[in-house]
Design an enzyme around this catalytic site. Structure first.
Site, PDB file in Angstrom:
ATOM      1  N   THR A  76       0.918  -1.345  -0.144  1.00 43.22           N
ATOM      2  CA  THR A  76      -0.201  -0.435   0.131  1.00 43.22           C
ATOM      3  C   THR A  76       1.159   1.209   0.080  1.00 43.22           C
ATOM      4  O   THR A  76       0.506   1.764  -1.017  1.00 43.22           O
ATOM      5  CB  THR A  76      -0.755  -0.133   1.003  1.00 43.22           C
ATOM      6  OG1 THR A  76      -2.091  -0.917   1.086  1.00 43.22           O
ATOM      7  CG2 THR A  76      -1.638   1.104   1.755  1.00 43.22           C
ATOM      8  N   ASP A  86      -4.733  -0.080  -5.011  1.00 42.29           N
ATOM      9  CA  ASP A  86      -3.882   0.239  -4.615  1.00 42.29           C
ATOM     10  C   ASP A  86      -2.623  -0.869  -5.058  1.00 42.29           C
ATOM     11  O   ASP A  86      -1.172  -0.809  -5.136  1.00 42.29           O
ATOM     12  CB  ASP A  86      -3.288   0.736  -2.927  1.00 42.29           C
ATOM     13  CG  ASP A  86      -4.164  -0.912  -1.857  1.00 42.29           C
ATOM     14  OD1 ASP A  86      -4.019  -1.560  -2.922  1.00 42.29           O
ATOM     15  OD2 ASP A  86      -3.924  -0.739  -0.940  1.00 42.29           O
TER      16      ASP A  86
END
Length: 374
Positions: A53, A226
């Protein structure tokens, strides 16, 4: 030019869910609708690496590649000076806000977001309590609080919102599991589909709130995943997904909506692209010159498709026509394919672009390891 910018980075949102139906139910109906209303980019590749992420954030905001050094850039290079999208927009009069419903210490975000140019960052310790799903505050409650916050921001503003509920291991409380999955119920894939369906409902709520407070038509809204969801191939096979080569399905949804894009809205943009292309694209849409800014991505508008090269940290790459896949980073171990059909090709034909991809990675590493932006 002059519109607000709202970017939603969605946790573990992988491209195969777009348009997917199970037992006659849309898994992501609100995302599907947004992609029909805005500009959809179905060939937007996940360019993250060890940082997952945090790499999704970094590659999107800074337009550099993930590091070759193990670990996250957010820890390894936290003291570097970066030429990042929030910093640039702040210089052009934008209020800048980032928010995530987890602690600011995780991925060193509290430090890095300030470094990247966010004037204000909100984390779990700064948010009101609400329903908890998985790791923290539910996406629905998070978006409700963020809608209220954005209403009070000076205009124009840049808001970067990072969702949390659709986080591995995708264990959604039974009350929120609203899909009838039949044989998929209780499987790892089934858990993921229930979880991503919940996050899609929360996204629908955000869009509803933005329309109610007038921000939907006065802002550029970007939604993207992401990174991939980490679903084993044996699970994907239950949906009939059989990749012809590695990375074929390593894509995340990406959509841009702005009322100002008028006739472009409702179109599907077929060019290959990836996380690094977000920052130059947003500057371009806002009418802010890229001169003097060192992005390694390419804008998604008015750039020749024939020159697009989407590079991954391991040295693999895709172009509009081809895919070169190497798991070791060595050219000799690579396989070369027609990107769409998966037909194998002679790898020697990929050498020139492989070397170009290596050069991009080398330059990006030099920028990081030498702290060369200054």
């Amino acid at each position: 030019k002059g519109q607000n910018v709202i970017v939603v980075q969605v946790e573990s949102l992988q491209g195969f869910v777009v348009g997917l139906t199970v037992n006659g139910q849309e898994v992501t109906p609100h995302l599907n609708r947004l992609m029909r209303e805005g500009l959809a980019f179905p060939h937007y590749y996940d360019q993250t690496h060890h940082g997952r992420t945090s790499d999704g954030e970094f590659t999107s905001l800074v337009s550099l590649y993930p590091s070759s050094i193990a670990g996250s850039i957010y820890f390894n290079f936290a003291e570097n000076e970066f030429d990042a999208l929030p910093k640039i927009l702040k210089q052009h009069g934008y209020a800048t806000l980032s928010a995530h419903a987890y602690t600011g210490a995780f991925w060193n975000r509290a430090v890095m977001h300030r470094n990247l140019g966010f004037e204000q960052s909100l984390f779990s310790e700064d948010l009101k309590p609400g329903k908890t799903i998985g790791w923290g505050l539910s996406d629905e409650d998070f978006f409700t609080q963020m809608s209220e916050k954005m209403e009070r921001l000076p205009r124009p503003f840049f808001a970067f919102l990072i969702t949390l509920s659709n986080h591995h291991p995708y264990e959604l409380p039974p009350a929120y599991q609203t899909l009838d999955l039949g044989e998929l119920e209780g499987t790892f894939l089934g858990h993921y589909l229930q979880s991503v369906h919940y996050t899609d409902q929360a996204l629908g709520r955000l869009i509803e709130l933005l329309k109610a407070n007038g921000l939907y038509d006065s802002s550029i809204l970007v939604v993207y995943g992401d990174h991939d969801a980490g679903i084993p191939q044996a699970e994907l096979q239950k949906l009939g997904i059989e990749p012809k080569y590695e990375r074929e399905y390593d894509k995340v949804p990406m959509v841009i909506y702005s009322s100002a894009l008028s006739e472009l809205n409702g179109t599907v943009q077929q060019q290959v692209s990836g996380h690094l292309d977000l920052a130059p694209t947003l500057l371009y849409l806002l009418g802010i010159s890229q001169e003097g800014h060192y992005f390694m991505g390419q804008r998604l508008f008015d750039f020749p498709d024939a020159e697009r090269l989407v590079v991954f940290r391991d040295g693999s790459y895709v172009t509009q026509e081809h895919a070169f896949i190497t798991q070791t980073g060595l050219f000799e171990d690579g396989r070369y394919y027609e990107r769409i059909s998966g037909r194998p090709l002679d790898p020697q034909a990929a050498r020139e672009q492989f070397l170009a991809a290596q050069e991009r990675l080398r330059l990006s590493d030099l920028m990081l390891e030498g702290d060369l932006y200054p």
